[in-house]
Design an enzyme around this catalytic site. Structure first.
Site, PDB file in Angstrom:
ATOM      1  N   ARG A 138      -8.071   1.077   4.607  1.00 43.01           N
ATOM      2  CA  ARG A 138      -7.989   0.290   3.357  1.00 43.01           C
ATOM      3  C   ARG A 138      -9.374   0.128   2.735  1.00 43.01           C
ATOM      4  NH1 ARG A 138      -7.280  -5.745   2.977  1.00 43.01           N
ATOM      5  NH2 ARG A 138      -6.913  -6.124   0.764  1.00 43.01           N
ATOM      6  N   HIS A 196     -10.224   1.294  -1.032  1.00 44.10           N
ATOM      7  CA  HIS A 196     -10.670   0.343  -2.057  1.00 44.10           C
ATOM      8  C   HIS A 196     -12.083   0.655  -2.555  1.00 44.10           C
ATOM      9  CE1 HIS A 196      -7.603  -3.164  -1.774  1.00 44.10           C
ATOM     10  NE2 HIS A 196      -7.020  -2.002  -1.628  1.00 44.10           N
ATOM     11  N   TRP A 220       5.076  -2.218   7.190  1.00 42.10           N
ATOM     12  CA  TRP A 220       6.025  -1.366   6.474  1.00 42.10           C
ATOM     13  C   TRP A 220       6.916  -0.584   7.444  1.00 42.10           C
ATOM     14  CZ3 TRP A 220       1.046  -2.238   4.776  1.00 42.10           C
ATOM     15  CH2 TRP A 220       0.867  -2.619   3.446  1.00 42.10           C
TER      16      TRP A 220
HETATM   17 FE1  HIF Z   1      -2.367  -0.571   0.203  1.00 49.55          FE
HETATM   18  N1  HIF Z   1      -2.018  -2.554   0.338  1.00 49.55           N
HETATM   19  N2  HIF Z   1      -1.825  -0.593  -1.755  1.00 49.55           N
HETATM   20  N3  HIF Z   1      -2.828   1.411   0.045  1.00 49.55           N
HETATM   21  N4  HIF Z   1      -3.000  -0.596   2.131  1.00 49.55           N
HETATM   22  C1  HIF Z   1      -2.167  -3.337   1.448  1.00 49.55           C
HETATM   23  C2  HIF Z   1      -2.528  -2.934   2.703  1.00 49.55           C
HETATM   24  C3  HIF Z   1      -2.863  -1.635   3.021  1.00 49.55           C
HETATM   25  C4  HIF Z   1      -1.370  -1.679  -2.460  1.00 49.55           C
HETATM   26  C5  HIF Z   1      -1.337  -2.994  -2.005  1.00 49.55           C
HETATM   27  C6  HIF Z   1      -1.604  -3.369  -0.698  1.00 49.55           C
HETATM   28  C7  HIF Z   1      -2.611   2.183  -1.056  1.00 49.55           C
HETATM   29  C8  HIF Z   1      -2.034   1.793  -2.225  1.00 49.55           C
HETATM   30  C9  HIF Z   1      -1.684   0.506  -2.553  1.00 49.55           C
HETATM   31  C10 HIF Z   1      -3.391   0.506   2.846  1.00 49.55           C
HETATM   32  C11 HIF Z   1      -3.649   1.747   2.323  1.00 49.55           C
HETATM   33  C12 HIF Z   1      -3.357   2.150   1.023  1.00 49.55           C
HETATM   34  C13 HIF Z   1      -1.844  -4.703   1.124  1.00 49.55           C
HETATM   35  C14 HIF Z   1      -1.885  -5.870   2.104  1.00 49.55           C
HETATM   36  C15 HIF Z   1      -1.490  -4.721  -0.196  1.00 49.55           C
HETATM   37  C16 HIF Z   1      -1.052  -5.936  -1.008  1.00 49.55           C
HETATM   38  C17 HIF Z   1      -3.327  -6.374   2.301  1.00 49.55           C
HETATM   39  C18 HIF Z   1      -3.355  -7.471   3.346  1.00 49.55           C
HETATM   40  O1  HIF Z   1      -2.701  -8.497   3.110  1.00 49.55           O
HETATM   41  O2  HIF Z   1      -4.025  -7.291   4.380  1.00 49.55           O
HETATM   42  C19 HIF Z   1      -0.919  -1.241  -3.757  1.00 49.55           C
HETATM   43  C20 HIF Z   1      -0.346  -2.144  -4.842  1.00 49.55           C
HETATM   44  C21 HIF Z   1      -1.105   0.109  -3.816  1.00 49.55           C
HETATM   45  C22 HIF Z   1      -0.765   1.070  -4.966  1.00 49.55           C
HETATM   46  C23 HIF Z   1       0.650   1.486  -4.924  1.00 49.55           C
HETATM   47  C24 HIF Z   1      -2.957   3.643  -0.759  1.00 49.55           C
HETATM   48  C25 HIF Z   1      -1.712   4.453  -0.718  1.00 49.55           C
HETATM   49  C26 HIF Z   1      -0.721   3.786   0.135  1.00 49.55           C
HETATM   50  C27 HIF Z   1      -3.898   4.340  -1.756  1.00 49.55           C
HETATM   51  C28 HIF Z   1      -3.541   3.513   0.586  1.00 49.55           C
HETATM   52  O3  HIF Z   1      -4.044   4.454   1.269  1.00 49.55           O
HETATM   53  C29 HIF Z   1      -3.468   0.155   4.254  1.00 49.55           C
HETATM   54  C30 HIF Z   1      -3.808   1.110   5.392  1.00 49.55           C
HETATM   55  C31 HIF Z   1      -3.144  -1.176   4.356  1.00 49.55           C
HETATM   56  C32 HIF Z   1      -3.048  -2.012   5.629  1.00 49.55           C
HETATM   57  C33 HIF Z   1      -4.328  -2.779   5.870  1.00 49.55           C
HETATM   58  C34 HIF Z   1      -4.290  -3.585   7.140  1.00 49.55           C
HETATM   59  O4  HIF Z   1      -5.176  -4.423   7.293  1.00 49.55           O
HETATM   60  O5  HIF Z   1      -3.427  -3.391   7.993  1.00 49.55           O
END
Ligand code: HIF
Length: 291
Positions: free
Chosen positions: A47, A51, A190
């Protein structure tokens, strides 16, 4: 600048073997997570890499992973980045051991290690990012808002230069990790295997029935059967939008296709905004391959 000075101080051009050492250290730290979440720092490191890169705007060629501006306020405090201090802290440990690496290279290499060590495809990667300054940061609001619909998802990824198909391929990374109440406000994983890279995100989207969770938190879906999995509104649109659905179905049906398309899109994501020299990307070796 500072980057040149640091380079001159060590008077040494790191080789692929040096970056492999950094990769290995990240991989070790990732696994040494004890009781943290699901026992791995991999998801939160992924993540961070995303970001750091996802602030890119193609039209103005601003943002992206080059300057690692999330080290500074206010970007570190942007709501979308809540919780990423954990990942930046881990990366700082690595940086102390390998001070010659830039933060942008370090964080993106962390994303590569996360995907590969959790069983995902090889992500071609190359160094070349330099450390920037707080003034290089982009304004808040460039990262996606999970409460929005298909139009928003398309717009955000198109701004970075991605097609709908690439956006859907990237979304499969939500097979990994979880949402945290005290970070985004959302809650839960998920998939049933949040530290293994699979195409389960897509199969679950289509095979389970998803219902709105009745709770005091932000709008999210839960699977009707076990009520232990979640989808964000932006995940669910992959089953609702016709174009998104076509690609999501294809990735549900064909794991190899997903792995291939994810690798290409994620490699490109990590390079957004980086003016590379001619060098070709490398494939870093996983810890398993080095046994
Ligand atoms: Fe995420 N994402 N993401 N994301 N994400 C979260 C957590 C992860 C979006 C929202 C969230 C991508 C796209 C989007 C990961 C990887 C990717 C969380 C929760 C939110 C809300 C954060 C928390 O509470 O800790 C949105 C709106 C996206 C656009 C659709 C990417 C494609 C899926 C680009 C991507 O690679 C990962 C890994 C996490 C889990 C982080 C963790 O701490 O476990």
């Amino acid at each position: 600048g500072a980057a040149q000075a640091a380079k001159a101080a060590v008077n040494y051009t790191p080789t692929k073997a040096d970056y492999q050492k950094v990769y290995n250290r990240i991989a070790e730290i990732m696994d040494d997570a004890g009781e943290y979440d699901d026992g791995s720092y991999g998801p939160v490191l992924l993540r961070l890499a995303w970001h750091a890169s996802g602030t890119y705007d193609k039209a103005t060629n601003t943002g992206g992973s080059n300057y690692a501006t999330m080290r500074f306020d206010p970007e570190a405090l942007h709501a979308a980045n809540a919780g990423l201090a954990v990942a930046r802290g881990l990366m700082d440990q690595v940086k102390r051991e390998f001070p010659w690496i830039s933060y942008g290279d370090l964080w993106t290499l962390g994303g590569v290690a996360a995907v590969q060590e959790m069983g995902g495809p090889k992500i071609p990667w190359r160094p070349g990012r330099i450390d920037g300054y707080a003034r290089d940061a982009t304004p808040d609001g460039r990262l996606p808002d999970a409460a929005q619909g298909a139009g928003h998802v398309k717009e955000i990824f198109a701004r970075m230069g991605f097609t709908d198909q690439e956006a859907v391929a990237l979304c499969g990374a939500h097979a990994l990790g979880r949402c945290h109440r005290d970070r985004s406000g959302y809650d839960g994983p998920w998939t049933f295997s949040p530290t293994t890279f699979t195409n389960d995100y897509y199969t679950l989207l289509f095979d389970e029935s998803w219902v709105w969770k009745k709770w005091g938190g932000p709008k999210q879906l839960e699977d009707k059967k076990t009520r232990s999995l979640m989808m964000l509104p932006t995940d669910y649109v992959l089953t609702q939008d016709t174009h998104f659905k076509k690609h999501a179905k294809a990735y549900a049906a064909d794991s190899a296709l997903f792995f291939r398309d994810f690798s290409a899109a994620f490699a490109r994501l990590l390079e957004l905004g980086v003016p590379f020299a001619a060098a070709e990307p490398w494939e870093m070796r996983s810890l398993d391959e080095q046994k």
